[in-house]
Design a protein around this motif. Structure first.
Motif, PDB file in Angstrom:
ATOM      1  N   ASP A  40       0.851  -1.188   0.000  1.00  0.00           N
ATOM      2  CA  ASP A  40       0.000   0.000   0.000  1.00  0.00           C
ATOM      3  C   ASP A  40       0.890   1.243   0.000  1.00  0.00           C
ATOM      4  OD1 ASP A  40       0.934   0.368   2.590  1.00  0.00           O
ATOM      5  OD2 ASP A  40      -0.945  -0.227   3.550  1.00  0.00           O
ATOM      6  N   ASN A  74       3.995  -9.947   5.459  1.00  0.00           N
ATOM      7  CA  ASN A  74       2.809 -10.385   6.194  1.00  0.00           C
ATOM      8  C   ASN A  74       1.655  -9.388   6.150  1.00  0.00           C
ATOM      9  OD1 ASN A  74       3.525 -13.037   7.407  1.00  0.00           O
ATOM     10  ND2 ASN A  74       5.211 -11.859   8.269  1.00  0.00           N
ATOM     11  N   SER A  75       1.875  -8.256   5.510  1.00  0.00           N
ATOM     12  CA  SER A  75       0.797  -7.265   5.378  1.00  0.00           C
ATOM     13  C   SER A  75       0.485  -7.005   3.904  1.00  0.00           C
ATOM     14  CB  SER A  75       1.183  -5.952   6.064  1.00  0.00           C
ATOM     15  OG  SER A  75       2.343  -5.379   5.452  1.00  0.00           O
ATOM     16  N   GLN A  76       0.780  -7.999   3.064  1.00  0.00           N
ATOM     17  CA  GLN A  76       0.544  -7.844   1.633  1.00  0.00           C
ATOM     18  C   GLN A  76      -0.914  -7.499   1.325  1.00  0.00           C
ATOM     19  OE1 GLN A  76       2.304 -10.759  -1.218  1.00  0.00           O
ATOM     20  NE2 GLN A  76       3.116 -11.727   0.646  1.00  0.00           N
ATOM     21  N   VAL A  77      -1.061  -6.658   0.310  1.00  0.00           N
ATOM     22  CA  VAL A  77      -2.389  -6.342  -0.211  1.00  0.00           C
ATOM     23  C   VAL A  77      -2.633  -7.242  -1.417  1.00  0.00           C
ATOM     24  CG1 VAL A  77      -3.854  -4.562  -1.242  1.00  0.00           C
ATOM     25  CG2 VAL A  77      -2.167  -3.941   0.520  1.00  0.00           C
ATOM     26  N   PHE A 108       7.418  -7.583   7.905  1.00  0.00           N
ATOM     27  CA  PHE A 108       6.120  -6.919   8.035  1.00  0.00           C
ATOM     28  C   PHE A 108       5.471  -6.735   6.668  1.00  0.00           C
ATOM     29  CE2 PHE A 108       3.544  -3.066   7.923  1.00  0.00           C
ATOM     30  CZ  PHE A 108       2.609  -3.339   8.913  1.00  0.00           C
ATOM     31  N   LYS A 131       5.265 -15.620   0.973  1.00  0.00           N
ATOM     32  CA  LYS A 131       5.829 -14.880   2.105  1.00  0.00           C
ATOM     33  C   LYS A 131       7.260 -15.284   2.415  1.00  0.00           C
ATOM     34  CE  LYS A 131       1.431 -14.147   4.533  1.00  0.00           C
ATOM     35  NZ  LYS A 131       0.704 -14.408   5.802  1.00  0.00           N
TER      36      LYS A 131
END
Length: 252
Positions: free
Chosen positions: A35, A168-171, A165, A147
């Motif tokens: 993002d 693990n926070s992929q959009v 991070f 990941k």
């Protein structure tokens, strides 16, 4: 949170950059799987230099939707805009850059497609021996990166905890966005700058060089991974400042 040492900029450099920033806005456009928060370091430097900066939060569901989101941000400016795109964001700015408020394009390790091209068409025939991005098979119309391979492929020079991070926070990236084709490349009518990340394992540097040359961009090379906009924000900001100087010079 990213921290920046602004002491590396001399007073003279700051004055020059502030002059370049006057009467110009900057719009930062992220790519797939991430993002807009990755632009934080670049944003802070440009704000320090006096630029009015906005960051687009692309839905990354379709190219048309992302172009619309970018144009909404551009519409909020009452001055000419430098449109900056990273990775898939390069496809977005190639289409959205036709907006009359856009004065220049800046590509950061990005796709710069020609008419009828998309990310999918540009990556379908990789050069033998080129690294292959660890894109997992589509699930419900969305793409993600493995990941366990994210850091090595996308963020090889980013701090380990930050890269973890990001992984693990992929959009989820919509297949329709990746397959969205450009209808009118803005680089054919707007000046452009391009930063080639020499250690990129998502978009091979030779592919970046080809696209930047085809677009007639002013090219710089910098050592860095695909996430160079996160790991080396100063290099990105410097190129944007150069683009601003070029726009102001051409307007004289």
């Amino acid at each position: 949170m990213l921290t920046l040492d602004m002491s590396v900029y001399s007073t003279e450099e700051m004055i020059v950059n502030e002059t370049a920033s006057s009467a110009l806005g900057v719009v930062l456009v992220h790519g797939g799987f991430v993002d807009g928060s990755g632009w934080e370091g670049v944003y802070k430097i440009l704000k320090k230099d006096g630029f009015n900066v906005s960051v687009v939060q692309n839905p990354t569901l379709s190219l048309a939707g992302d172009v619309a989101a970018t144009r909404r941000v551009i519409a909020g400016f009452d001055v000419p805009v430098i449109l900056v795109g990273h990775s898939y964001g390069g496809v977005v700015i190639t289409e959205a850059g036709n907006d009359p408020k856009v004065a220049a394009l800046v590509y950061i390790a990005a796709f710069a497609p020609d008419k009828g091209e998309s990310v999918m068409s540009l990556i379908k025939d990789p050069v033998p021996g080129a690294p292959v991005p660890p894109i997992l098979p589509p699930q419900d119309g969305y793409l993600l990166l493995d990941k366990t391979k994210f850091a090595a492929s996308f963020a090889g020079d980013v701090a380990k905890d930050t890269a973890e991070f990001m992984a693990n926070s992929q959009v989820p990236w919509g297949v329709d966005a990746a397959g969205g084709a450009v209808t009118q490349p803005a680089w054919k009518t707007k000046p452009s700058w391009y930063l080639v990340a020499t250690e990129d394992r998502m978009i091979p540097p030779p592919a970046q060089q080809f696209m930047s040359k085809r677009a007639g961009s002013k090219v710089v090379e910098a050592k860095g991974s695909h996430a160079i906009y996160v790991s080396r924000p100063e290099a990105i900001a410097n190129l944007i400042v150069e683009a601003a100087k070029g726009v102001k010079s051409a307007a004289r």
